[in-house]
Design a protein around this motif. Structure first.
Motif, PDB file in Angstrom:
ATOM      1  N   ILE A  21       5.548  41.670  29.055  1.00  0.00           N
ATOM      2  CA  ILE A  21       5.569  42.796  28.117  1.00  0.00           C
ATOM      3  C   ILE A  21       5.345  42.311  26.688  1.00  0.00           C
ATOM      4  O   ILE A  21       4.576  42.912  25.923  1.00  0.00           O
ATOM      5  CB  ILE A  21       6.907  43.555  28.233  1.00  0.00           C
ATOM      6  CG1 ILE A  21       6.951  44.329  29.552  1.00  0.00           C
ATOM      7  CG2 ILE A  21       7.093  44.510  27.048  1.00  0.00           C
ATOM      8  CD1 ILE A  21       8.285  44.963  29.848  1.00  0.00           C
ATOM      9  N   GLN A  22       5.986  41.214  26.322  1.00  0.00           N
ATOM     10  CA  GLN A  22       5.841  40.675  24.967  1.00  0.00           C
ATOM     11  C   GLN A  22       4.406  40.254  24.691  1.00  0.00           C
ATOM     12  O   GLN A  22       3.865  40.503  23.613  1.00  0.00           O
ATOM     13  CB  GLN A  22       6.785  39.491  24.781  1.00  0.00           C
ATOM     14  CG  GLN A  22       6.784  38.929  23.363  1.00  0.00           C
ATOM     15  CD  GLN A  22       7.801  37.817  23.188  1.00  0.00           C
ATOM     16  OE1 GLN A  22       8.558  37.509  24.102  1.00  0.00           O
ATOM     17  NE2 GLN A  22       7.823  37.218  22.022  1.00  0.00           N
ATOM     18  N   THR A  59       2.105  43.465  24.387  1.00  0.00           N
ATOM     19  CA  THR A  59       2.392  44.447  23.334  1.00  0.00           C
ATOM     20  C   THR A  59       1.295  44.549  22.275  1.00  0.00           C
ATOM     21  O   THR A  59       0.858  45.664  21.940  1.00  0.00           O
ATOM     22  CB  THR A  59       3.748  44.147  22.680  1.00  0.00           C
ATOM     23  OG1 THR A  59       4.777  44.310  23.667  1.00  0.00           O
ATOM     24  CG2 THR A  59       4.018  45.086  21.520  1.00  0.00           C
ATOM     25  N   PRO A  60       0.786  43.438  21.699  1.00  0.00           N
ATOM     26  CA  PRO A  60      -0.260  43.603  20.678  1.00  0.00           C
ATOM     27  C   PRO A  60      -1.593  44.097  21.223  1.00  0.00           C
ATOM     28  O   PRO A  60      -2.464  44.523  20.447  1.00  0.00           O
ATOM     29  CB  PRO A  60      -0.398  42.188  20.094  1.00  0.00           C
ATOM     30  CG  PRO A  60       0.124  41.278  21.138  1.00  0.00           C
ATOM     31  CD  PRO A  60       1.182  42.028  21.858  1.00  0.00           C
ATOM     32  N   ILE A 108      -1.794  46.527  23.667  1.00  0.00           N
ATOM     33  CA  ILE A 108      -1.642  47.905  24.156  1.00  0.00           C
ATOM     34  C   ILE A 108      -2.410  48.932  23.311  1.00  0.00           C
ATOM     35  O   ILE A 108      -3.058  49.833  23.871  1.00  0.00           O
ATOM     36  CB  ILE A 108      -0.151  48.276  24.259  1.00  0.00           C
ATOM     37  CG1 ILE A 108       0.510  47.479  25.380  1.00  0.00           C
ATOM     38  CG2 ILE A 108       0.035  49.759  24.493  1.00  0.00           C
ATOM     39  CD1 ILE A 108      -0.076  47.708  26.756  1.00  0.00           C
ATOM     40  N   TYR A 120       3.314  49.421  31.886  1.00  0.00           N
ATOM     41  CA  TYR A 120       3.855  48.732  30.704  1.00  0.00           C
ATOM     42  C   TYR A 120       5.071  49.487  30.157  1.00  0.00           C
ATOM     43  O   TYR A 120       6.106  48.886  29.854  1.00  0.00           O
ATOM     44  CB  TYR A 120       2.764  48.620  29.643  1.00  0.00           C
ATOM     45  CG  TYR A 120       3.250  48.179  28.279  1.00  0.00           C
ATOM     46  CD1 TYR A 120       3.490  46.847  27.994  1.00  0.00           C
ATOM     47  CD2 TYR A 120       3.470  49.128  27.274  1.00  0.00           C
ATOM     48  CE1 TYR A 120       3.934  46.439  26.742  1.00  0.00           C
ATOM     49  CE2 TYR A 120       3.915  48.736  26.018  1.00  0.00           C
ATOM     50  CZ  TYR A 120       4.137  47.393  25.762  1.00  0.00           C
ATOM     51  OH  TYR A 120       4.589  47.002  24.514  1.00  0.00           O
ATOM     52  N   TYR A 121       4.948  50.805  30.042  1.00  0.00           N
ATOM     53  CA  TYR A 121       6.060  51.601  29.515  1.00  0.00           C
ATOM     54  C   TYR A 121       7.150  51.829  30.572  1.00  0.00           C
ATOM     55  O   TYR A 121       8.340  51.786  30.263  1.00  0.00           O
ATOM     56  CB  TYR A 121       5.538  52.936  28.991  1.00  0.00           C
ATOM     57  CG  TYR A 121       4.716  52.793  27.730  1.00  0.00           C
ATOM     58  CD1 TYR A 121       5.305  52.374  26.541  1.00  0.00           C
ATOM     59  CD2 TYR A 121       3.350  53.038  27.732  1.00  0.00           C
ATOM     60  CE1 TYR A 121       4.552  52.219  25.380  1.00  0.00           C
ATOM     61  CE2 TYR A 121       2.587  52.889  26.582  1.00  0.00           C
ATOM     62  CZ  TYR A 121       3.199  52.476  25.414  1.00  0.00           C
ATOM     63  OH  TYR A 121       2.451  52.311  24.272  1.00  0.00           O
ATOM     64  N   GLN A 123       9.689  49.138  30.912  1.00  0.00           N
ATOM     65  CA  GLN A 123      10.696  49.057  29.850  1.00  0.00           C
ATOM     66  C   GLN A 123      11.670  50.232  29.914  1.00  0.00           C
ATOM     67  O   GLN A 123      12.511  50.391  29.016  1.00  0.00           O
ATOM     68  CB  GLN A 123      10.010  49.044  28.483  1.00  0.00           C
ATOM     69  CG  GLN A 123       9.051  47.888  28.284  1.00  0.00           C
ATOM     70  CD  GLN A 123       8.270  48.011  26.989  1.00  0.00           C
ATOM     71  OE1 GLN A 123       8.833  47.833  25.902  1.00  0.00           O
ATOM     72  NE2 GLN A 123       6.996  48.329  27.085  1.00  0.00           N
TER      73      GLN A 123
END
Length: 719
Positions: free
Chosen positions: A547-548, A551-552, A554, A583-584, A587
């Motif tokens: 995920i980290q 993130t940039p 997405i 991805y969402y 989380q």
């Protein structure tokens, strides 16, 4: 899977250009007949179309250049045409005449004269606006056009219509009098009345937010006699230089010489200033460089500031700089390039801070209006990327449009942003005009790269995604273009570690150009393919590290499904949306994930029809999201529809049918409906074992789910 690869078109290769009269062009004196003819000959041999403007003072010299040019072009088989505009006609008539003439000509070079006497019954400003509005129509012909304009007319073009002036790829100044070589006597020999030795243009009334930069310039001059202001177009370099000059005018009793390098020959400009503002009698003999040197040697006593505005190449001014050892002279250079090719003390001008941008906007709107719509004002400043020129032009627009709300403009801005930033005021150049100057400095393939970068979201993007947009063979060239052209021209910002970002207004400018280009569809399709490949890397249950790292990226995947969904290939639809949803979902952000699953279902049904396996997959994915939230009544009909569709399309013994059975069984299992779940699990295990084998991960997952249910069932019976 078939992938569309966006291939760069071959670079334009210019033919070998021989010397004119065996004389190296660099040895010819700028402004002379020979130099002008040589430059036009080089330009006329180019294979592409375009416009050139030649400012002249003497008609006989112009005719001599035309004769030399025509002879040289004919020797090399290049057709040379001539068009003389009609006299004293309406602008519309002149424009139609010129368009008709150009349309009838074969490819080659065309000389166009008569602008000074062409128009009547209307102000010159209106005539120039009409030509400016049709500049793309005029430039579309496969011709190299030479527009001849005398000195007075050229000044009016620059003053009234800078947009039109920026359209010329080549600008030359023919100053030689045909009766005497290197004779500038009509301009520079007779001593005129001496003016106040300052030729500074006016400054903006609304100037805020650059106090620190003004102080930095002053401090830098304590250490060096030559300072460079570097920044992207519209960042306020010119205005900052002017503000410094006006505020420190008293420090330079020997004068401040302002030179617009874009629209004038710097050497000639220095001679003109020395004659007009200092009263120097300049010798007629010698080269232009020697005569400029004479000016420095005979400059009045006291400190002087020389400002070269909008320098593109150090060689433009190198021969005309004051002597380094003469401490009287200080030089301030503005440039849109991050590096001019030599090491100089440089102040890089960034955009304004958010607070400074609001302060600048307040000078146009007033405190009351700004405060009333503060949030919309903040968002507008952000849309403009805090660029001073953008804020200035928007402020001017808002000052006129008193009934427009800032919220309404902000809503329209993504599609109409640059239209708000056009100004018909003589003293203000629009954002488009400013960026056109940088755009014209790019080669064709560099322009294509810039257009493709506009597809990315308004967020940082990595180099590996840029390279993925093109063929593997272009990798080395792309890396070179990124650094040596786009970053150097301040069109693209390097963030370090091979990450880049476009300024919002540059991105908007490039997007408009992309929409009208021949590569638009191919580029969008390739972008969507690259983003789908990135989305496909998101696992069903992403870890925190995944995920980290994602993130940039997405925002750029989201850009594909939001802005270019029609360019996503049929086989990529599910992967494009599902990666974002996972991805969402991973989380726990179910409310954000749900629209992507819903959009995926809508897209597959719309594009592929109701009876397609990808529709069944989309139904299963959306149902699974509801299932994990305990929204069983919403999930069940979707699971049932997916199972029915899989069986009809794929047959009863297919892996997808086994998975759909497992999903529906798991739903019943989660609700304690064991008697309904058990036969579904058994059927799913039978299919998976036969088709995939007992040791396949999917088979093992279904078996584990079944065993878990049986364990829970026994515990329930014991209770």
């Amino acid at each position: 899977m078939l992938k569309v690869v966006f291939l760069l078109l071959p670079m334009e290769v210019s033919p070998v250009v021989h010397q004119v009269n065996q004389t190296n062009q660099s040895e010819l004196e700028p402004g002379t007949i020979s130099h002008t003819a040589a430059r036009l000959l080089l330009w006329g041999r180019r294979p592409s179309r375009g416009l050139a403007r030649v400012e002249f003072y003497d008609e006989f010299s112009r005719q001599q250049v035309v004769r030399e040019l025509e002879n040289k072009l004919q020797e090399q088989g290049i057709i040379f045409h001539k068009i003389v505009l009609p006299i004293w006609e309406k602008p519309s008539f002149v424009l139609n005449f010129l368009l008709t003439q150009l349309a009838e000509l074969e490819s080659g070079v065309v000389s166009i004269t008569g602008f000074e006497t062409a128009f009547s019954d209307v102000s010159l400003v209106d005539a120039l606006q009409l030509i400016n509005f049709n500049r793309e129509n005029l430039a579309r012909f496969n011709l190299r056009q030479i527009w001849w304009m005398n000195h007075d007319f050229t000044n009016k073009v620059i003053r009234y219509m800078p947009d039109l002036n920026s359209w010329f790829f080549l600008r030359l100044f023919l100053t030689e009098n045909s009766t005497q070589a290197t004779n500038y006597n009509q301009l520079f020999t007779d001593k005129n009345t001496v003016h106040d030795p300052y030729n500074l243009p006016g400054t903006a009334v609304n100037f805020v937010g650059r106090e620190q930069e003004l102080s930095r310039i002053h401090q830098a001059f304590q250490q060096s006699s030559l300072i460079v202001l570097s920044g992207m177009g519209g960042s306020g370099k010119t205005e900052l230089a002017l503000q410094y000059a006006w505020q420190h005018k008293g420090d330079y009793p020997a004068g401040i010489c302002w030179i617009n390098v874009l629209n004038s020959d710097p050497g000639l400009a220095i001679l003109f200033f020395a004659r007009e503002y200092l009263g120097l009698n300049i010798p007629n003999q010698g080269t232009l460089s020697e005569r400029v040197r004479y000016c420095w040697q005979n400059w009045p006593e006291g400190n002087a500031l020389i400002i070269f505005d909008d320098v593109r190449d150090y060689d433009q001014i190198k021969s005309y700089l004051p002597p380094e050892k003469d401490s009287r002279f200080q030089v301030l250079i503005t440039t849109r390039f991050s590096y001019l090719g030599v090491s100089m003390s440089t102040i890089n001008l960034d955009v304004l801070t958010a607070a400074q941008a609001l302060d600048l906007l307040q000078t146009y709107l007033g405190k009351e209006r700004l405060t009333a719509e503060l949030e919309a004002a903040k968002q507008l400043c952000q849309c403009l990327g805090y660029l001073p020129l953008g804020l200035q032009l928007l402020g001017s627009f808002l000052r006129q449009a008193t009934t427009e709300t800032l919220a309404n403009i902000k809503e329209k801005f993504p599609k109409k942003g640059l239209k708000y930033l056009n100004s018909d005021k003589e003293e203000v150049r629009s954002i488009k005009t400013i960026l056109d100057l940088s755009w014209q400095l790019l080669e064709t393939e560099e322009q294509k790269l810039a257009l493709c970068l506009s597809l990315f979201a308004s967020a940082p993007f990595p180099k590996h995604l840029i390279i993925s947009l093109f063929s593997d063979e272009a990798k080395d060239e792309i890396e070179k273009w990124l650094t040596d052209s786009l970053v150097k021209l301040n069109l693209l910002k390097s963030l370090g570690n091979e990450w880049y970002q476009l300024h919002p207004l540059i991105r908007l400018y490039l997007r408009e150009k992309l929409e009208g280009s021949e590569i638009a569809n191919t580029a969008k399709s390739r972008y969507c393919t690259v983003m789908t490949d990135t989305s496909r890397t998101v696992p069903q249950t992403p870890t925190l590290d995944i995920i980290q790292n994602l993130t940039p990226l997405i925002p750029h995947i989201e850009q594909a499904v939001r802005e270019y969904p029609e360019y996503i290939a049929d086989e990529d639809l599910v992967s494009s949306y599902t990666g974002l949803a996972r991805y969402y979902k991973g989380q726990g952000l179910y409310a954000i994930a749900e629209p992507y699953y819903q959009d995926c279902l809508t897209a597959t049904r719309t594009r592929l029809g109701d009876n397609h396996p990808h529709v069944a997959t989309s139904l299963n994915n959306l149902a699974a999201l509801y299932d994990c939230q305990g929204r069983y009544t919403e999930a069940e009909p979707l699971y049932r529809e997916a199972l029915d569709l899989d069986k009809r399309l794929l047959g009863d013994n297919h892996p997808s049918v086994a998975l759909s059975l497992n999903n529906l069984a798991h739903l019943y299992h989660s609700q304690g409906r064991y008697s309904e779940a058990e036969p579904l699990y058994r059927e799913a295990i039978n299919i998976a074992t036969q088709v995939l084998g007992e040791n396949h991960p999917h088979t093992q997952t279904i078996m584990e789910n079944y065993k878990t249910m049986l364990s829970q069932l026994r515990q329930a019976e014991l209770r």
